[in-house]
Motif scaffolding. Structure first.
Motif, PDB file in Angstrom:
ATOM      1  N   ASP A 261       0.879  -1.169   0.000  1.00  0.00           N
ATOM      2  CA  ASP A 261       0.000   0.000   0.000  1.00  0.00           C
ATOM      3  C   ASP A 261       0.919   1.222   0.000  1.00  0.00           C
ATOM      4  OD1 ASP A 261      -2.053   1.811   0.288  1.00  0.00           O
ATOM      5  OD2 ASP A 261      -2.380   1.374   2.413  1.00  0.00           O
ATOM      6  N   ILE A 262       1.064   1.870  -1.133  1.00  0.00           N
ATOM      7  CA  ILE A 262       2.039   2.954  -1.288  1.00  0.00           C
ATOM      8  C   ILE A 262       1.373   4.310  -1.036  1.00  0.00           C
ATOM      9  CG2 ILE A 262       3.582   4.125  -2.905  1.00  0.00           C
ATOM     10  CD1 ILE A 262       3.939   1.410  -4.292  1.00  0.00           C
ATOM     11  N   HIS A 263       1.993   5.075  -0.148  1.00  0.00           N
ATOM     12  CA  HIS A 263       1.573   6.449   0.121  1.00  0.00           C
ATOM     13  C   HIS A 263       2.717   7.355  -0.304  1.00  0.00           C
ATOM     14  CE1 HIS A 263      -1.880   5.344   2.727  1.00  0.00           C
ATOM     15  NE2 HIS A 263      -1.160   4.238   2.862  1.00  0.00           N
ATOM     16  N   GLN A 264       2.454   8.233  -1.243  1.00  0.00           N
ATOM     17  CA  GLN A 264       3.507   9.093  -1.739  1.00  0.00           C
ATOM     18  C   GLN A 264       3.544  10.414  -0.968  1.00  0.00           C
ATOM     19  OE1 GLN A 264       2.740   9.337  -5.952  1.00  0.00           O
ATOM     20  NE2 GLN A 264       3.940   7.503  -6.329  1.00  0.00           N
ATOM     21  N   VAL A 265       4.739  10.978  -0.927  1.00  0.00           N
ATOM     22  CA  VAL A 265       4.917  12.292  -0.328  1.00  0.00           C
ATOM     23  C   VAL A 265       4.017  13.275  -1.059  1.00  0.00           C
ATOM     24  CG1 VAL A 265       6.569  14.167  -0.012  1.00  0.00           C
ATOM     25  CG2 VAL A 265       7.279  11.816   0.387  1.00  0.00           C
ATOM     26  N   SER A 266       3.331  14.116  -0.295  1.00  0.00           N
ATOM     27  CA  SER A 266       2.446  15.069  -0.958  1.00  0.00           C
ATOM     28  C   SER A 266       2.170  16.266  -0.063  1.00  0.00           C
ATOM     29  CB  SER A 266       1.117  14.397  -1.333  1.00  0.00           C
ATOM     30  OG  SER A 266       0.395  14.042  -0.171  1.00  0.00           O
ATOM     31  N   VAL A 267       1.624  17.281  -0.678  1.00  0.00           N
ATOM     32  CA  VAL A 267       1.117  18.460   0.027  1.00  0.00           C
ATOM     33  C   VAL A 267      -0.357  18.520  -0.319  1.00  0.00           C
ATOM     34  CG1 VAL A 267       1.248  20.968   0.213  1.00  0.00           C
ATOM     35  CG2 VAL A 267       3.342  19.634  -0.150  1.00  0.00           C
ATOM     36  N   ARG A 268      -1.211  18.228   0.686  1.00  0.00           N
ATOM     37  CA  ARG A 268      -2.645  18.170   0.402  1.00  0.00           C
ATOM     38  C   ARG A 268      -3.458  18.646   1.587  1.00  0.00           C
ATOM     39  NH1 ARG A 268      -3.409  13.683   3.256  1.00  0.00           N
ATOM     40  NH2 ARG A 268      -2.258  11.801   2.932  1.00  0.00           N
ATOM     41  N   ASP A 269      -4.579  19.262   1.274  1.00  0.00           N
ATOM     42  CA  ASP A 269      -5.528  19.732   2.283  1.00  0.00           C
ATOM     43  C   ASP A 269      -4.878  20.638   3.319  1.00  0.00           C
ATOM     44  OD1 ASP A 269      -7.517  18.151   1.063  1.00  0.00           O
ATOM     45  OD2 ASP A 269      -6.879  16.409   2.228  1.00  0.00           O
ATOM     46  N   VAL A 270      -3.997  21.518   2.853  1.00  0.00           N
ATOM     47  CA  VAL A 270      -3.299  22.442   3.748  1.00  0.00           C
ATOM     48  C   VAL A 270      -3.887  23.831   3.591  1.00  0.00           C
ATOM     49  CG1 VAL A 270      -1.068  23.468   4.342  1.00  0.00           C
ATOM     50  CG2 VAL A 270      -1.181  21.071   3.603  1.00  0.00           C
ATOM     51  N   GLU A 271      -4.107  24.502   4.699  1.00  0.00           N
ATOM     52  CA  GLU A 271      -4.559  25.899   4.679  1.00  0.00           C
ATOM     53  C   GLU A 271      -3.316  26.776   4.795  1.00  0.00           C
ATOM     54  OE1 GLU A 271      -7.088  28.931   7.487  1.00  0.00           O
ATOM     55  OE2 GLU A 271      -7.677  26.811   7.469  1.00  0.00           O
ATOM     56  N   PHE A 272      -2.963  27.440   3.694  1.00  0.00           N
ATOM     57  CA  PHE A 272      -1.763  28.263   3.637  1.00  0.00           C
ATOM     58  C   PHE A 272      -2.085  29.739   3.806  1.00  0.00           C
ATOM     59  CE2 PHE A 272      -0.286  24.650   0.975  1.00  0.00           C
ATOM     60  CZ  PHE A 272       0.861  24.340   1.686  1.00  0.00           C
TER      61      PHE A 272
END
Length: 155
Positions: free
Chosen positions: A5-16
């Protein structure tokens, strides 16, 4: 042969906030990052973590759930925040009711490779590199060691 089950590095659902700078790769998800922040590479900031305005998070830092960091802070390279105190004698294994929160005040500098247990730290504190903070810090000053102890008051 089974597939992982591969989870890749990501930037998601972030409030910037505005003017945030990120150096990839980093893993940011479900967190809030304030105005004019910097996030270095190989950093993980987990969901519900909050990073205040003008705070710098250097490379290889790990900021877990239930961590709030104030404004104008510095988080050095390799700093690790912990939310599981192993209160049941071992890891919580996803039992979030066993996790504890960490609150870092404003203008706090945390040196490289420090470990921050679930604590509260007031404004205007310096934590030395490699320190382990195991108890609340209620007085401004410079702290270092394992466990971290106050070395000097802050003027």
């Amino acid at each position: 042969m089974s597939q992982p089950d591969i989870h890749q590095v990501s930037v998601r659902d972030v409030e910037f906030g505005s003017r945030v700078r990120i150096v990839e790769p980093c893993n940011l998800y479900g967190c809030k990052i304030g105005d004019d922040c910097f996030v270095g590479p190989f950093t993980e900031i987990q969901k519900s973590a909050v990073i205040g305005a003008r705070t710098r998070v250097q490379s290889h830092a790990f900021i877990c759930e239930l961590v709030t960091i104030g404004e104008d802070c510095f988080v050095g390279h390799g700093v690790t925040f912990v939310n599981d105190t192993f209160s049941s004698g071992g890891p919580a294994r996803g039992r979030k009711e066993l996790w504890r929160e960490t609150a870092i005040g404003n203008r706090v500098s945390i040196g490289s490779n420090a470990t921050i247990m679930p604590v509260r730290i007031v404004d205007d504190v310096v934590i030395g590199a490699g320190s382990v903070v195991t108890k609340d810090i209620t007085t401004a000053g410079t702290y270092a060691g394992n466990p971290a102890r106050r070395l000097a008051s802050r003027r």
